[in-house]
Design a protein around this motif. Structure first.
Motif, mmCIF file in Angstrom:
data_model
loop_
_atom_site.group_PDB
_atom_site.id
_atom_site.type_symbol
_atom_site.label_atom_id
_atom_site.label_comp_id
_atom_site.label_asym_id
_atom_site.label_seq_id
_atom_site.Cartn_x
_atom_site.Cartn_y
_atom_site.Cartn_z
ATOM 1 N N SER A 97 -11.519 10.415 1.471
ATOM 2 C CA SER A 97 -11.537 11.142 2.731
ATOM 3 C C SER A 97 -12.959 11.168 3.241
ATOM 4 O O SER A 97 -13.895 10.990 2.482
ATOM 5 C CB SER A 97 -11.005 12.562 2.553
ATOM 6 O OG SER A 97 -11.873 13.317 1.749
ATOM 7 N N ALA A 98 -13.138 11.398 4.515
ATOM 8 C CA ALA A 98 -14.462 11.305 5.140
ATOM 9 C C ALA A 98 -15.470 12.182 4.428
ATOM 10 O O ALA A 98 -16.517 11.734 4.014
ATOM 11 C CB ALA A 98 -14.360 11.683 6.614
ATOM 12 N N ALA A 99 -15.173 13.442 4.280
ATOM 13 C CA ALA A 99 -16.116 14.320 3.590
ATOM 14 C C ALA A 99 -15.930 14.222 2.095
ATOM 15 O O ALA A 99 -16.851 14.439 1.340
ATOM 16 C CB ALA A 99 -15.930 15.757 4.043
ATOM 17 N N ALA A 101 -15.557 11.725 0.281
ATOM 18 C CA ALA A 101 -16.078 10.519 -0.365
ATOM 19 C C ALA A 101 -17.139 10.841 -1.379
ATOM 20 O O ALA A 101 -17.330 10.105 -2.328
ATOM 21 C CB ALA A 101 -16.623 9.558 0.697
ATOM 22 N N ASN A 102 -17.867 11.916 -1.192
ATOM 23 C CA ASN A 102 -18.903 12.257 -2.148
ATOM 24 C C ASN A 102 -18.533 13.438 -3.031
ATOM 25 O O ASN A 102 -19.386 14.008 -3.662
ATOM 26 C CB ASN A 102 -20.214 12.545 -1.411
ATOM 27 C CG ASN A 102 -20.888 11.260 -0.993
ATOM 28 O OD1 ASN A 102 -20.667 10.216 -1.575
ATOM 29 N ND2 ASN A 102 -21.702 11.347 0.039
ATOM 30 N N VAL A 103 -17.286 13.818 -3.069
ATOM 31 C CA VAL A 103 -16.831 14.866 -3.981
ATOM 32 C C VAL A 103 -16.367 14.172 -5.245
ATOM 33 O O VAL A 103 -15.226 13.741 -5.345
ATOM 34 C CB VAL A 103 -15.719 15.724 -3.355
ATOM 35 C CG1 VAL A 103 -15.236 16.780 -4.342
ATOM 36 C CG2 VAL A 103 -16.233 16.391 -2.083
ATOM 37 N N LEU A 104 -17.291 14.046 -6.175
ATOM 38 C CA LEU A 104 -17.045 13.267 -7.380
ATOM 39 C C LEU A 104 -16.581 14.141 -8.526
ATOM 40 O O LEU A 104 -17.059 15.266 -8.701
ATOM 41 C CB LEU A 104 -18.329 12.556 -7.806
ATOM 42 C CG LEU A 104 -18.663 11.213 -7.146
ATOM 43 C CD1 LEU A 104 -18.823 11.346 -5.652
ATOM 44 C CD2 LEU A 104 -19.902 10.611 -7.768
#
Lengths: 115, 109
Positions: A97-99, A101-104
């Motif tokens: 998802s757009a935001a 993408a960096n929720v790892l």
């Protein structure tokens, strides 16, 4: 159920050997990563794969070869191990998802020691 | 290339709120602010992220200044288990989140 699992957790080997670290995620994420954390504790991105395709390769020596047989797996093979390869290697994954993408989500790490 | 700056370390008292500052003066319009933490010998753990509005979840609150040049992570009631290195990161969805040195937070009884 562990979301991102790595094996082995510890790996001790001699210089010049070849070794692999495996990673699997059961989160249904499309993107997977390998990070390296050295003795100074800095976390550095090595590779990113999206839907089994390599999208990021941060100038990692070609002795390191990631392989993604499917979206849920990203393995790291290292040839001709050197002393400087000693580190903790973390696998991670993230959702598409757009935001997000960096929720790892990270695995517990694999500590590699090269003697 | 450090895109964010954080204090090297800070102490806080158990049961009190812990306020962790972060400067990201060069953040661009499409970049989010992310907070992660790494407890000793564990993998990094996502805490929270935001673009320009303040955010809250079950772990923490994120306060972003109106000019977006700085933010504060708030742990409302710190416990000993919150002792960790906290990373403030700015980035867009470019699949290469970069971690800096972070802030080593020690919660004391």
């Amino acid at each position: 159920d562990t979301a991102v699992s790595q094996t082995p957790k510890y790996l001790v080997t001699q210089m010049g050997n070849d070794k692999s670290i495996k990673c699997e995620q059961n989160l249904g994420h499309d993107t997977m990563y390998w990070y390296k954390q050295d003795s100074k504790k800095f976390l550095k991105i090595m590779f990113s794969y999206n839907n089994k395709e390599l999208i990021i390769n941060e100038t990692v020596p070609n002795r390191f070869s990631p392989k993604s047989p499917d979206k849920a797996h990203l393995n790291l093979h290292i040839n001709s191990l050197e002393l400087g390869d000693s580190a903790v290697y973390f696998c991670a994954s993230s959702p598409p998802s757009a935001a997000g993408a960096n929720v790892l989500t990270f695995g517990a790490g694999s500590r590699l020691t090269v003697l | 290339d450090a895109k964010t700056t954080q204090p090297t370390s800070m102490d806080c008292a158990e049961g009190r709120a812990a306020n962790l500052p972060c400067n990201h003066s060069t953040i661009s319009g499409n970049e989010y602010v992310y907070w992660y933490r790494q407890i000793h010998s564990q993998g990094p753990q996502y805490i929270i992220h935001g673009l320009k509005n303040n955010e809250t979840n079950e772990m923490a609150s994120l306060i972003i200044t109106e000019d977006r040049k700085s933010s504060t992570l708030i742990l409302p009631h710190a416990t000993l288990r919150d002792t960790a290195v906290y990373y403030c990161i700015s980035g867009s969805n470019d699949y290469k989140l970069s971690f800096g040195a972070g802030t080593t937070v020690t919660v004391r009884a």
